[in-house]
Design a protein around this motif. Structure first.
Motif, PDB file in Angstrom:
ATOM      1  N   HIS A  35       2.051  -0.707  -3.857  1.00 42.81           N
ATOM      2  CA  HIS A  35       3.126  -0.728  -4.504  1.00 42.81           C
ATOM      3  C   HIS A  35       3.967  -1.956  -4.739  1.00 42.81           C
ATOM      4  O   HIS A  35       5.084  -2.254  -4.621  1.00 42.81           O
ATOM      5  CB  HIS A  35       4.466   0.239  -3.606  1.00 42.81           C
ATOM      6  N   TYR A  36       2.990  -2.608  -5.509  1.00 47.93           N
ATOM      7  CA  TYR A  36       3.400  -4.036  -5.873  1.00 47.93           C
ATOM      8  C   TYR A  36       3.549  -4.361  -7.226  1.00 47.93           C
ATOM      9  O   TYR A  36       2.831  -3.822  -7.887  1.00 47.93           O
ATOM     10  CB  TYR A  36       2.516  -5.106  -5.163  1.00 47.93           C
ATOM     11  N   TYR A 166       1.415  -0.537  10.058  1.00 44.52           N
ATOM     12  CA  TYR A 166       1.156  -2.011  10.359  1.00 44.52           C
ATOM     13  C   TYR A 166       1.201  -2.196  11.711  1.00 44.52           C
ATOM     14  O   TYR A 166       0.132  -2.797  12.367  1.00 44.52           O
ATOM     15  CB  TYR A 166       2.016  -2.901   9.760  1.00 44.52           C
ATOM     16  N   TYR A 222       2.865 -11.490   3.984  1.00 42.26           N
ATOM     17  CA  TYR A 222       3.180 -11.626   2.292  1.00 42.26           C
ATOM     18  C   TYR A 222       4.750 -11.198   2.173  1.00 42.26           C
ATOM     19  O   TYR A 222       5.452 -11.819   1.286  1.00 42.26           O
ATOM     20  CB  TYR A 222       2.500 -10.344   1.431  1.00 42.26           C
ATOM     21  N   TYR A 223       5.318 -10.881   3.241  1.00 40.62           N
ATOM     22  CA  TYR A 223       6.722 -10.527   3.244  1.00 40.62           C
ATOM     23  C   TYR A 223       7.500 -11.657   3.119  1.00 40.62           C
ATOM     24  O   TYR A 223       8.583 -11.916   2.699  1.00 40.62           O
ATOM     25  CB  TYR A 223       7.311  -9.644   4.415  1.00 40.62           C
TER      26      TYR A 223
HETATM   27 FE   FE2 Z   1       4.221  -3.905   3.050  1.00 40.28          FE
END
Ligand code: FE2
Length: 341
Positions: A35-36, A166, A222-223
């Motif tokens: 979803h990026y 996660y 990545y967050y």
């Molecule tokens: Fe994510």
């Protein structure tokens, strides 16, 4: 003779029309659970470079797997993309994939980041690290995931609900590496140290650390990049005030997870799909994924985003990603038993 010419004319006309239609209709259909924003930009670039139109169906992974299964031979999906090694394992187990044989794609992605039968190849990886309040925790106080279950962290850990894949995959990896008994004991120990009931997403944990609600949390790398570069100043501030710690460096390594790409079993446009896989695993696309979404490239020749390089090299877990899928049900069960809601 006349008849022959007529037949040839008809044949050539039909053939001509068919091939014209074919070249006008160059497409590849993607079912993606990623979803990026970075992905959309890459699809547009692929289209620009090859003239192959990229159609995307977005949904969560279980929905897409179910849909491809239900559609069977009739599916329009050529490519399946998702995050999580466990989910990739389920897609393979569902019988909806076919092996990728492209020499180039297999050269782009090392063995350790693809399925053993090449039912999928990695696209990117991310690490699940420990983040901490820089003003209240020294990195020397941190060591392993297992150590977060120690009573000295009582009231200091913030976490998201265990419905998050996660953390399910992290626990699945600990089940593999530490064994079931220790993994369940770990869930009980870390849960006893929570500063508040689990809530929010990865970004939320960082915000709550900076708000002083807790001192440490688990977070995907990545967050941190996304928050540092966010339009929301609160997120930038939070990301600037947390430290990043790669746990288990002296033992089993930091938990990494993979996002991957696969060719569907009943793909109708195999050539285009293979080109697409080769494109996404190639150096330019890999560098864009890292630059745009702060993920680690799978292609060793691709440069990482400078933020990722700034963290230095680290030792990652070396387990087969299928273990994340095999142990998923057990992980969910242990979260329930251990009280991590
Ligand atoms: Fe994510």
């Amino acid at each position: 003779m006349k008849k022959f010419f007529l037949m040839s004319f008809i044949f050539l006309s039909i053939f001509g029309v068919a091939s014209a239609a074919l070249s006008a209709e160059q497409v590849v259909n993607i079912y993606s659970a990623r979803h990026y924003e970075s992905d959309k930009e890459l699809y547009a670039l692929f289209q620009q470079q090859t003239g192959i139109r990229v159609n995307v169906v977005s949904a969560n992974a279980p929905e897409l797997i179910e849909r491809i299964k239900r559609e069977g031979h009739a599916t329009e999906a050529d490519i399946f993309i998702t995050v999580d090694g466990g989910v990739l394992y389920s897609a393979k187990a569902a019988g909806i994939l076919q092996p990728i044989t492209s020499t180039l794609a297999l050269k782009n992605v090392p063995d350790s980041l693809r399925d053993k039968d090449n039912a999928w190849v990695g696209l990117t990886t991310r690490a699940r690290v420990i983040v901490y309040a820089k003003d209240r925790v020294k990195p020397e106080q941190l060591s392993t995931y297992e150590d977060l279950a120690d009573p000295r962290w009582k009231g200091r850990i913030v976490a998201r609900p265990s419905s998050s894949l996660y953390d399910q995959s992290l626990l699945a990896s600990l089940i593999t590496l530490d064994g079931e008994t220790k993994a369940l004991t770990w869930v009980k120990g870390i849960t006893a140290n929570f500063a508040r009931p689990p809530k929010g997403n990865d970004r939320g944990q960082a915000m709550d650390i900076v708000a002083g609600i807790g001192d440490v949390a688990l977070m995907n790398t990545y967050y941190i990049g996304q928050m540092l570069n966010s339009k929301n100043p609160e997120e930038v501030k939070a990301a600037q005030n947390i430290g990043v710690f790669f746990p288990n460096q002296k033992s089993t390594g930091t938990h990494i997870n993979v996002s991957g790409i696969a060719l569907t079993k009943h793909a109708k446009r195999v050539d285009n799909a293979v080109k697409f896989i080769e494109f996404l695993t190639g150096v330019p696309a890999q560098e864009r994924l890292s630059a745009g979404n702060y993920e680690f490239p799978v292609n060793a020749a691709a440069k990482k985003h400078p933020l990722l390089s700034s963290w230095g090299a680290f030792k990652s877990q070396s387990i087969d990603f299928s273990a994340l899928g095999v142990n998923n049900a057990k992980a969910i069960q242990f979260f329930a038993e251990g009280g991590w809601k």
